[in-house]
Design an enzyme around this catalytic site. Structure first.
Site, PDB file in Angstrom:
ATOM      1  N   ASN A  46      50.696  39.018  61.906  1.00 53.87           N
ATOM      2  CA  ASN A  46      50.510  39.928  60.772  1.00 53.87           C
ATOM      3  C   ASN A  46      49.542  39.311  59.770  1.00 53.87           C
ATOM      4  O   ASN A  46      49.547  38.100  59.533  1.00 53.87           O
ATOM      5  CB  ASN A  46      51.838  40.331  60.118  1.00 53.87           C
ATOM      6  CG  ASN A  46      52.730  39.186  59.690  1.00 53.87           C
ATOM      7  OD1 ASN A  46      52.702  38.117  60.283  1.00 53.87           O
ATOM      8  ND2 ASN A  46      53.527  39.415  58.667  1.00 53.87           N
ATOM      9  N   GLU A  48      48.391  40.091  55.955  1.00 54.15           N
ATOM     10  CA  GLU A  48      48.645  40.888  54.749  1.00 54.15           C
ATOM     11  C   GLU A  48      47.411  40.915  53.851  1.00 54.15           C
ATOM     12  O   GLU A  48      46.416  40.227  54.094  1.00 54.15           O
ATOM     13  CB  GLU A  48      49.870  40.315  54.018  1.00 54.15           C
ATOM     14  CG  GLU A  48      51.114  40.416  54.891  1.00 54.15           C
ATOM     15  CD  GLU A  48      52.395  40.001  54.195  1.00 54.15           C
ATOM     16  OE1 GLU A  48      52.352  39.378  53.117  1.00 54.15           O
ATOM     17  OE2 GLU A  48      53.470  40.321  54.767  1.00 54.15           O
ATOM     18  N   CYS A  57      49.985  44.716  61.040  1.00 53.29           N
ATOM     19  CA  CYS A  57      51.133  44.103  61.715  1.00 53.29           C
ATOM     20  C   CYS A  57      50.664  43.259  62.907  1.00 53.29           C
ATOM     21  O   CYS A  57      49.598  43.508  63.491  1.00 53.29           O
ATOM     22  CB  CYS A  57      52.076  45.171  62.256  1.00 53.29           C
ATOM     23  SG  CYS A  57      52.932  46.125  61.001  1.00 53.29           S
ATOM     24  N   GLU A  59      51.743  43.304  65.923  1.00 54.23           N
ATOM     25  CA  GLU A  59      51.590  44.093  67.155  1.00 54.23           C
ATOM     26  C   GLU A  59      50.195  44.692  67.239  1.00 54.23           C
ATOM     27  O   GLU A  59      49.537  44.653  68.283  1.00 54.23           O
ATOM     28  CB  GLU A  59      52.602  45.247  67.208  1.00 54.23           C
ATOM     29  CG  GLU A  59      54.052  44.811  67.235  1.00 54.23           C
ATOM     30  CD  GLU A  59      54.687  44.701  65.867  1.00 54.23           C
ATOM     31  OE1 GLU A  59      54.045  44.177  64.944  1.00 54.23           O
ATOM     32  OE2 GLU A  59      55.831  45.149  65.728  1.00 54.23           O
ATOM     33  N   CYS A  91      52.896  51.037  64.465  1.00 57.10           N
ATOM     34  CA  CYS A  91      52.586  50.249  65.665  1.00 57.10           C
ATOM     35  C   CYS A  91      53.047  50.975  66.929  1.00 57.10           C
ATOM     36  O   CYS A  91      52.386  50.895  67.964  1.00 57.10           O
ATOM     37  CB  CYS A  91      53.229  48.871  65.571  1.00 57.10           C
ATOM     38  SG  CYS A  91      52.395  47.814  64.362  1.00 57.10           S
TER      39      CYS A  91
HETATM   40  N1  THU Z   1      55.470  43.350  60.283  1.00 56.60           N
HETATM   41  C1  THU Z   1      54.907  43.133  61.500  1.00 56.60           C
HETATM   42  O1  THU Z   1      53.903  42.429  61.627  1.00 56.60           O
HETATM   43  N2  THU Z   1      55.491  43.716  62.577  1.00 56.60           N
HETATM   44  C2  THU Z   1      56.673  44.392  62.560  1.00 56.60           C
HETATM   45  O2  THU Z   1      57.142  44.844  63.591  1.00 56.60           O
HETATM   46  C3  THU Z   1      57.365  44.587  61.274  1.00 56.60           C
HETATM   47  C4  THU Z   1      56.608  44.222  60.067  1.00 56.60           C
HETATM   48  C5  THU Z   1      54.881  42.655  59.122  1.00 56.60           C
HETATM   49  C6  THU Z   1      54.152  43.521  58.142  1.00 56.60           C
HETATM   50  C7  THU Z   1      54.266  42.684  56.876  1.00 56.60           C
HETATM   51  O3  THU Z   1      53.264  41.707  56.880  1.00 56.60           O
HETATM   52  C8  THU Z   1      55.607  41.976  57.023  1.00 56.60           C
HETATM   53  O4  THU Z   1      55.926  42.029  58.404  1.00 56.60           O
HETATM   54  C9  THU Z   1      56.729  42.604  56.224  1.00 56.60           C
HETATM   55  O5  THU Z   1      56.818  43.968  56.434  1.00 56.60           O
END
Ligand code: THU
Length: 134
Positions: A46, A48, A57, A59, A91
């Site tokens: 992920n 941000e 994300c 995925e 995703c």
């Molecule tokens: N996040 C993911 O990367 N994948 C998921 O399946 C759930 C959420 C990340 C997005 C954000 O950076 C952090 O987790 C909190 O939501």
């Protein structure tokens, strides 16, 4: 079902990507690894952003990596995260584009598998390429 050997190859890739997660706002690090139809594994984390809605994300990072490297179909996705999370709705829709029957394996940060699912469980009756004649 993908083999234990393949899962064993994908989990460390997802864990390594998770170590590179850029998550200064949520502090929730996520790693993913995708198995392409060629047999190669692609990872992602992920990423941000200070403008929160731009967050990508793990995925989607892994899937976009696989497609960018020339894969046309993905077979399985391993997700490494805390607290038993499952892929978010955005995703799921992106996964559907590249295989509605995708296998999804959720593991904890130590690599212990917590759940094995298929995308149809998570996104039944999906809108997808078929609806646009593709
Ligand atoms: N996040 C993911 O990367 N994948 C998921 O399946 C759930 C959420 C990340 C997005 C954000 O950076 C952090 O987790 C909190 O939501």
């Amino acid at each position: 079902m993908i083999s234990e050997d393949t899962i064993g190859r994908m989990v460390p890739a997802a864990q390594a990507a998770r170590a590179n997660a850029y998550a200064p706002y949520s502090n929730y690090k996520v790693g993913a690894a995708v198995l392409g139809a060629s047999g190669k594994v692609y990872a992602g984390a992920n990423v941000e952003n200070a403008s929160f809605g731009l967050t990508n994300c793990a995925e989607r990072s892994a899937i976009f990596n696989a497609i960018s490297e020339g894969e046309e179909k993905i077979i399985a996705l391993v997700l490494v995260l805390e607290n038993g999370g499952v892929p978010c709705g955005a995703c799921r829709q992106v996964m559907n584009e590249f295989n509605p029957d995708l296998e999804i394996i959720v593991a904890d940060p130590d690599g212990k598998v917590a759940q094995q699912l298929t995308l149809v469980d998570l996104l039944p009756n999906a809108f997808g390429p078929k609806n646009l004649g593709k």
